[in-house]
Scaffold this active site. Structure first.
Site, PDB file in Angstrom:
ATOM      1  N   HIS A 200      14.741  16.939 -15.945  1.00 27.73           N
ATOM      2  CA  HIS A 200      14.134  17.276 -17.232  1.00 27.73           C
ATOM      3  C   HIS A 200      12.874  16.491 -17.537  1.00 27.73           C
ATOM      4  CE1 HIS A 200      16.140  13.601 -18.472  1.00 27.73           C
ATOM      5  NE2 HIS A 200      15.385  13.590 -19.542  1.00 27.73           N
TER       6      HIS A 200
HETATM    7  C1  UD1 Z   1      13.935  13.703 -24.815  1.00 27.10           C
HETATM    8  C2  UD1 Z   1      13.390  12.287 -24.606  1.00 27.10           C
HETATM    9  C3  UD1 Z   1      13.713  11.826 -23.197  1.00 27.10           C
HETATM   10  C4  UD1 Z   1      15.180  11.952 -22.893  1.00 27.10           C
HETATM   11  C5  UD1 Z   1      15.613  13.388 -23.168  1.00 27.10           C
HETATM   12  C6  UD1 Z   1      17.091  13.590 -22.924  1.00 27.10           C
HETATM   13  C7  UD1 Z   1      11.329  11.689 -25.795  1.00 27.10           C
HETATM   14  C8  UD1 Z   1       9.869  11.497 -25.651  1.00 27.10           C
HETATM   15  N1  UD1 Z   1      11.936  12.242 -24.745  1.00 27.10           N
HETATM   16  O1  UD1 Z   1      13.247  14.566 -23.945  1.00 27.10           O
HETATM   17  O2  UD1 Z   1      13.338  10.478 -23.060  1.00 27.10           O
HETATM   18  O3  UD1 Z   1      15.405  11.642 -21.540  1.00 27.10           O
HETATM   19  O4  UD1 Z   1      15.317  13.701 -24.539  1.00 27.10           O
HETATM   20  O5  UD1 Z   1      17.443  14.921 -23.088  1.00 27.10           O
HETATM   21  O6  UD1 Z   1      11.876  11.357 -26.805  1.00 27.10           O
HETATM   22  N2  UD1 Z   1      15.070  21.649 -26.965  1.00 27.10           N
HETATM   23  C9  UD1 Z   1      16.050  22.574 -27.259  1.00 27.10           C
HETATM   24  N3  UD1 Z   1      17.157  22.139 -27.925  1.00 27.10           N
HETATM   25  C10 UD1 Z   1      17.337  20.853 -28.310  1.00 27.10           C
HETATM   26  C11 UD1 Z   1      16.341  19.920 -27.999  1.00 27.10           C
HETATM   27  C12 UD1 Z   1      15.217  20.334 -27.335  1.00 27.10           C
HETATM   28  O7  UD1 Z   1      15.933  23.745 -26.940  1.00 27.10           O
HETATM   29  O8  UD1 Z   1      18.379  20.540 -28.906  1.00 27.10           O
HETATM   30  C13 UD1 Z   1      13.879  22.098 -26.210  1.00 27.10           C
HETATM   31  C14 UD1 Z   1      12.694  22.354 -27.111  1.00 27.10           C
HETATM   32  O9  UD1 Z   1      12.016  23.457 -26.627  1.00 27.10           O
HETATM   33  C15 UD1 Z   1      11.835  21.130 -26.930  1.00 27.10           C
HETATM   34  C16 UD1 Z   1      12.159  20.705 -25.510  1.00 27.10           C
HETATM   35  O10 UD1 Z   1      13.521  21.069 -25.306  1.00 27.10           O
HETATM   36  O11 UD1 Z   1      10.496  21.416 -27.125  1.00 27.10           O
HETATM   37  C17 UD1 Z   1      12.000  19.219 -25.297  1.00 27.10           C
HETATM   38  O12 UD1 Z   1      12.707  18.473 -26.295  1.00 27.10           O
HETATM   39  P1  UD1 Z   1      12.148  17.020 -26.731  1.00 27.10           P
HETATM   40  O13 UD1 Z   1      13.061  16.422 -27.719  1.00 27.10           O
HETATM   41  O14 UD1 Z   1      10.710  17.130 -27.081  1.00 27.10           O
HETATM   42  O15 UD1 Z   1      12.181  16.184 -25.395  1.00 27.10           O
HETATM   43  P2  UD1 Z   1      13.226  16.129 -24.182  1.00 27.10           P
HETATM   44  O16 UD1 Z   1      12.592  16.738 -22.994  1.00 27.10           O
HETATM   45  O17 UD1 Z   1      14.578  16.628 -24.579  1.00 27.10           O
END
Ligand code: UD1
Length: 354
Positions: A200
Site C-alpha cells: 500500500h
Molecule cells: C495511511 C498512512 C500510512 C499507513 C496506512 C495504513 C499517512 C500519510 N499514511 O496510508 O502511513 O501505513 O494508512 O493503512 O497517514 N481509503 C478508503 N477507505 C478508508 C481509508 C482510505 O477507501 O477507510 C482510500 C481513500 O481513497 C484514500 C486512500 O485510501 O484516498 C488512502 O488513504 P490515506 O488515509 O490517505 O492513506 P493510506 O494509504 O491509507
C-alpha cells in the site's frame, strides 16, 4: 484525576492504542478520552479493529476522511483543536507516523498541552516517504518519547532530544499480538501452503507501471505457491487503473482482513511479501520469513535481529529471495529485546509518574 487523551486515525494506530489504554485503565486514577480522526473510515479499515481489539468506542470521531496530505492534516488540526480545548487533557498520546499523529502533535505544541509519542525515534532517513516527515516533526515537538527499540533512542539523541524525555519501552504493536495470538483465526489453507502479500506504500502502488511490475513478479512467484493478497483500498483503486492487467489464478485478491484473520494468515504463511511497517515487525515476532519491497526501513531490528529481508524494488531480487525460501533456505531470526507484550504497562507506569 489525570486526564489523558488518545488520538488515533488510521489502521496501524489501533493495535498501538489498545494496550496503552488497557494498561492505564488497569492502573486506575486516570480519565481517558479516545479521539478517532476518521482518517480511515471503512468498517474493514477501522470498526473491526475496535471490536476485535476491545478498544472502547471513540468519544469523538472527527470524520475527516481522505484528501491530499495538506487537506487531511489541516482538517484534523482544525477539528482536534476544539476537542483538546474542551477536554483540557493533562497529556495527549499520539501513535505511530500517520497524518493524524503529526496533526495532533502540532496542535498540542501550540496549545502548550503535553504530548507523548508512542513509537518515537524510528527513522528510514527517506524524506520522500510521507511517514518520515510525520515521524521527524512529531518527535521534534513531543515532550515524552516512547521508543520500541534502541535504534530509536540513538536517532533521537543524535537529533538533540534531551535524553530524559526518551524512554525505551518496547513494541506496543507486539503487545496486541501477544495478547491476541491465541484467538487468531486459523486460515482456510494448510500451514505453509501459501504466501501472504500486502502492498500500500505510495512509492509502490501510486505509479501504475511500478505496481504492474510488482504484480508481474507476484504472478511468477504464484506459479510455485498460492499467494493470498488482501488489498488495501489505495491499492485497489490503482489496480483498477492498469489497462490489461493480468492476475494469476493463484494470486488471490481479497478484501482487507480483520486483525484476528490477518494474524492467522501471517502465522501460517510460508513467507510474507509486504511494504508495511507493522507487518515487518509482526513477522519478526512470529519468525515468519518476510520480504520487504522497499529500499529502506525505519525498523532496522527486523532485519538485523528478525526474519526480514529488504529486497528493494528490484523484482528479480524479490523472485530470487522467494525461490530461496521455497527451496528451504529461509532466513531465520529472533525476537528483539523488550518485544514481550509489556510495553503498554511500561508506558502506563511512566505516564503515572508525570
Ligand atoms: C495511511 C498512512 C500510512 C499507513 C496506512 C495504513 C499517512 C500519510 N499514511 O496510508 O502511513 O501505513 O494508512 O493503512 O497517514 N481509503 C478508503 N477507505 C478508508 C481509508 C482510505 O477507501 O477507510 C482510500 C481513500 O481513497 C484514500 C486512500 O485510501 O484516498 C488512502 O488513504 P490515506 O488515509 O490517505 O492513506 P493510506 O494509504 O491509507
Amino acid at each position: 484525576m489525570m486526564k489523558i487523551l488518545h488520538v488515533v486515525g488510521a489502521r496501524p494506530n489501533f493495535m498501538k492504542v489498545a494496550p496503552v489504554e488497557a494498561a492505564l485503565a488497569r492502573r486506575g486514577g486516570v480519565r481517558q478520552t479516545i479521539v478517532h480522526t476518521g482518517q480511515h473510515y471503512d468498517a474493514a479499515m477501522s470498526d473491526v479493529f475496535f471490536r476485535q481489539l476491545g478498544i472502547p468506542a471513540p468519544d469523538f470521531n472527527l470524520e475527516v476522511g481522505s484528501g491530499s496530505h495538506a487537506k487531511q492534516t489541516a482538517e484534523i488540526m482544525v477539528r482536534i483543536e476544539r476537542v483538546i480545548l474542551d477536554v483540557a487533557p493533562d497529556l495527549v498520546l499520539v501513535y505511530g507516523d500517520v497524518n493524524s499523529t503529526v496533526a495532533a502533535a502540532l496542535v498540542c505544541a501550540k496549545l502548550l498541552v503535553s504530548v507523548g509519542h508512542v513509537e518515537a525515534g524510528l527513522r528510514s532517513f527517506d524524506r520522500t516517504m510521507p511517514e518520515e516527515v510525520n515521524r521527524v516533526l512529531t518527535d521534534r515537538v513531543a515532550d515524552l518519547l516512547f521508543t520500541p527499540s534502541a535504534d530509536g533512542n540513538e536517532n533521537l539523541v543524535r537529533e538533540g532530544v534531551a535524553p530524559e524525555r526518551i524512554h525505551l519501552v518496547g513494541n506496543v504493536m507486539i503487545d496486541t499480538l501477544v495478547r491476541l495470538l491465541p484467538q487468531a483465526v486459523p486460515p482456510p489453507y494448510e500451514d505453509k501452503s501459501y504466501a501472504l502479500a500486502t502492498l500500500h506504500r505510495p512509492s509502490n502502488v501510486d505509479d501504475p507501471e511500478g505496481l504492474g511490475a510488482i504484480i508481474g513478479a507476484l504472478n511468477r512467484i504464484a506459479a510455485d505457491i498460492d499467494i493470498v493478497f488482501p488489498v488495501h483500498p489505495r491499492t485497489r483503486q490503482m489496480l483498477g487503473q492498469i489497462a490489461g492487467l493480468e492476475i494469476s489464478d493463484r494470486l488471490r485478491l481479497a478484501d482487507p482482513a480483520g486483525y484476528l484473520e490477518f494474524l492467522g494468515l501471517q502465522r501460517h504463511a510460508a513467507f510474507i511479501i509486504t511494504d508495511s511497517g507493522g507487518i515487518q515487525e509482526e513477522s519478526t515476532y512470529l519468525g515468519v520469513p518476510c520480504l520487504t519491497v522497499r529500499e529502506n526501513t525505519e525498523r532496522p531490528v527486523t532485519v538485523t535481529v528478525g526474519s526480514n529481508i529488504l529486497v528493494g524494488r528490484d523484482m528479480a531480487r524479490l523472485e530470487a529471495e522467494a525461490r530461496k525460501i521455497l527451496a528451504g533456505e529461509a532466513k531465520s531470526g529472533s525476537v528483539p529485546p523488550l518485544w514481550d507484550g509489556k510495553a503498554g504497562e511500561r508506558i502506563a507506569a511512566l505516564v503515572a509518574r508525570q
